[in-house]
Write a protein that holds these residues in place. Structure first.
Motif, mmCIF file in Angstrom:
data_model
loop_
_atom_site.group_PDB
_atom_site.id
_atom_site.type_symbol
_atom_site.label_atom_id
_atom_site.label_comp_id
_atom_site.label_asym_id
_atom_site.label_seq_id
_atom_site.Cartn_x
_atom_site.Cartn_y
_atom_site.Cartn_z
ATOM 1 N N ARG A 30 0.853 -1.183 0.000
ATOM 2 C CA ARG A 30 0.000 0.000 0.000
ATOM 3 C C ARG A 30 0.892 1.237 0.000
ATOM 4 O O ARG A 30 1.582 1.511 0.975
ATOM 5 C CB ARG A 30 -0.911 -0.017 1.224
ATOM 6 C CG ARG A 30 -1.964 1.077 1.154
ATOM 7 C CD ARG A 30 -3.035 0.934 2.211
ATOM 8 N NE ARG A 30 -3.805 -0.277 1.990
ATOM 9 C CZ ARG A 30 -4.252 -1.056 2.955
ATOM 10 N NH1 ARG A 30 -4.002 -0.764 4.207
ATOM 11 N NH2 ARG A 30 -4.954 -2.132 2.693
ATOM 12 N N GLY A 31 0.883 1.966 -1.115
ATOM 13 C CA GLY A 31 1.737 3.159 -1.213
ATOM 14 C C GLY A 31 3.196 2.791 -1.074
ATOM 15 O O GLY A 31 3.691 1.921 -1.777
ATOM 16 N N ASP A 32 3.905 3.434 -0.130
ATOM 17 C CA ASP A 32 5.322 3.128 0.080
ATOM 18 C C ASP A 32 5.523 2.199 1.272
ATOM 19 O O ASP A 32 6.560 2.195 1.900
ATOM 20 C CB ASP A 32 6.136 4.411 0.245
ATOM 21 C CG ASP A 32 5.836 5.138 1.544
ATOM 22 O OD1 ASP A 32 4.795 4.846 2.158
ATOM 23 O OD2 ASP A 32 6.645 5.991 1.941
ATOM 24 N N SER A 33 4.496 1.382 1.576
ATOM 25 C CA SER A 33 4.566 0.491 2.737
ATOM 26 C C SER A 33 4.219 -0.949 2.377
ATOM 27 O O SER A 33 3.407 -1.202 1.494
ATOM 28 C CB SER A 33 3.599 0.961 3.829
ATOM 29 O OG SER A 33 3.912 2.259 4.251
ATOM 30 N N LEU A 34 4.848 -1.887 3.079
ATOM 31 C CA LEU A 34 4.468 -3.296 3.048
ATOM 32 C C LEU A 34 3.722 -3.564 4.350
ATOM 33 O O LEU A 34 4.240 -3.277 5.424
ATOM 34 C CB LEU A 34 5.702 -4.195 2.976
ATOM 35 C CG LEU A 34 6.579 -4.059 1.752
ATOM 36 C CD1 LEU A 34 7.829 -4.923 1.910
ATOM 37 C CD2 LEU A 34 5.821 -4.465 0.507
ATOM 38 N N ILE A 35 2.525 -4.078 4.258
ATOM 39 C CA ILE A 35 1.717 -4.330 5.450
ATOM 40 C C ILE A 35 1.571 -5.832 5.618
ATOM 41 O O ILE A 35 1.062 -6.521 4.735
ATOM 42 C CB ILE A 35 0.340 -3.649 5.333
ATOM 43 C CG1 ILE A 35 0.546 -2.152 5.174
ATOM 44 C CG2 ILE A 35 -0.530 -3.988 6.533
ATOM 45 C CD1 ILE A 35 -0.690 -1.382 4.820
ATOM 46 N N THR A 36 2.058 -6.343 6.734
ATOM 47 C CA THR A 36 1.949 -7.767 7.007
ATOM 48 C C THR A 36 0.777 -8.005 7.942
ATOM 49 O O THR A 36 0.535 -7.237 8.864
ATOM 50 C CB THR A 36 3.223 -8.310 7.664
ATOM 51 O OG1 THR A 36 3.432 -7.642 8.897
ATOM 52 C CG2 THR A 36 4.430 -8.111 6.775
ATOM 53 N N ASN A 37 0.056 -9.057 7.681
ATOM 54 C CA ASN A 37 -1.007 -9.492 8.578
ATOM 55 C C ASN A 37 -0.514 -10.758 9.259
ATOM 56 O O ASN A 37 -0.298 -11.773 8.609
ATOM 57 C CB ASN A 37 -2.306 -9.759 7.806
ATOM 58 C CG ASN A 37 -2.872 -8.489 7.224
ATOM 59 O OD1 ASN A 37 -2.990 -7.485 7.911
ATOM 60 N ND2 ASN A 37 -3.203 -8.512 5.947
ATOM 61 N N LEU A 38 -0.298 -10.653 10.568
ATOM 62 C CA LEU A 38 0.233 -11.757 11.354
ATOM 63 C C LEU A 38 -0.848 -12.282 12.289
ATOM 64 O O LEU A 38 -1.790 -11.566 12.631
ATOM 65 C CB LEU A 38 1.435 -11.288 12.176
ATOM 66 C CG LEU A 38 2.595 -10.716 11.374
ATOM 67 C CD1 LEU A 38 3.548 -9.960 12.274
ATOM 68 C CD2 LEU A 38 3.323 -11.833 10.664
ATOM 69 N N SER A 39 -0.699 -13.519 12.712
ATOM 70 C CA SER A 39 -1.647 -14.094 13.665
ATOM 71 C C SER A 39 -1.670 -13.271 14.947
ATOM 72 O O SER A 39 -0.627 -12.841 15.440
ATOM 73 C CB SER A 39 -1.234 -15.528 14.030
ATOM 74 O OG SER A 39 -1.317 -16.358 12.927
ATOM 75 N N ASP A 40 -2.859 -13.056 15.477
ATOM 76 C CA ASP A 40 -2.990 -12.358 16.746
ATOM 77 C C ASP A 40 -2.637 -13.292 17.897
ATOM 78 O O ASP A 40 -2.974 -14.476 17.877
ATOM 79 C CB ASP A 40 -4.416 -11.850 16.946
ATOM 80 C CG ASP A 40 -4.777 -10.735 15.977
ATOM 81 O OD1 ASP A 40 -3.862 -9.981 15.592
ATOM 82 O OD2 ASP A 40 -5.954 -10.636 15.617
ATOM 83 N N ILE A 41 -1.946 -12.747 18.888
ATOM 84 C CA ILE A 41 -1.639 -13.515 20.097
ATOM 85 C C ILE A 41 -2.748 -13.232 21.105
ATOM 86 O O ILE A 41 -3.046 -12.081 21.400
ATOM 87 C CB ILE A 41 -0.260 -13.118 20.668
ATOM 88 C CG1 ILE A 41 0.831 -13.439 19.655
ATOM 89 C CG2 ILE A 41 -0.010 -13.839 21.983
ATOM 90 C CD1 ILE A 41 2.205 -12.948 20.048
ATOM 91 N N LYS A 42 -3.338 -14.297 21.590
ATOM 92 C CA LYS A 42 -4.407 -14.160 22.579
ATOM 93 C C LYS A 42 -3.857 -14.474 23.962
ATOM 94 O O LYS A 42 -2.869 -15.189 24.100
ATOM 95 C CB LYS A 42 -5.549 -15.103 22.221
ATOM 96 C CG LYS A 42 -6.207 -14.760 20.885
ATOM 97 C CD LYS A 42 -7.199 -15.835 20.470
ATOM 98 C CE LYS A 42 -7.762 -15.573 19.102
ATOM 99 N NZ LYS A 42 -6.820 -15.632 18.020
ATOM 100 N N ILE A 43 -4.486 -13.926 24.985
ATOM 101 C CA ILE A 43 -4.066 -14.187 26.359
ATOM 102 C C ILE A 43 -4.074 -15.691 26.594
ATOM 103 O O ILE A 43 -5.043 -16.377 26.276
ATOM 104 C CB ILE A 43 -4.994 -13.464 27.363
ATOM 105 C CG1 ILE A 43 -4.833 -11.956 27.200
ATOM 106 C CG2 ILE A 43 -4.692 -13.898 28.792
ATOM 107 C CD1 ILE A 43 -5.785 -11.137 28.027
ATOM 108 N N GLY A 44 -2.983 -16.202 27.132
ATOM 109 C CA GLY A 44 -2.862 -17.623 27.422
ATOM 110 C C GLY A 44 -2.217 -18.434 26.311
ATOM 111 O O GLY A 44 -1.895 -19.594 26.510
#
Length: 78
Positions: A30-44
């Motif tokens: 997006r534009g001049d950026s690379l956007i990574t979508n990583l797994s969310d860390i949940k409590i526990g």
């Protein structure tokens, strides 16, 4: 970051859920950026420190990578 003929290689360490796989990871330009979508860390969740390597065709050049919620400026290594 290291540049080569085909683009650039980005290497970084990131804590992710222990059961993380490549299917849990996407990269969007997006534009001049690379956007990574990583797994969310949940409590526990049990986490592991991963070394991630991205080989990206970076034309046009990019100035930032967004890793999860963190934005990192790109600095070339010569």
């Amino acid at each position: 970051m290291t540049s080569n003929i085909n683009g650039e290689r980005f290497e970084f360490y990131y804590c992710l859920p222990d059961n993380f796989t490549e299917k849990d990871f996407t990269v969007i330009r997006r534009g001049d950026s690379l956007i990574t979508n990583l797994s969310d860390i949940k409590i526990g969740d049990k986490t592991t420190l991963y070394k991630l390597t991205l080989d990206i065709d970076t034309y046009p050049k990019y100035s930032f990578i967004k890793l999860g919620e963190n934005v990192v400026g790109i600095t070339p290594v010569y």
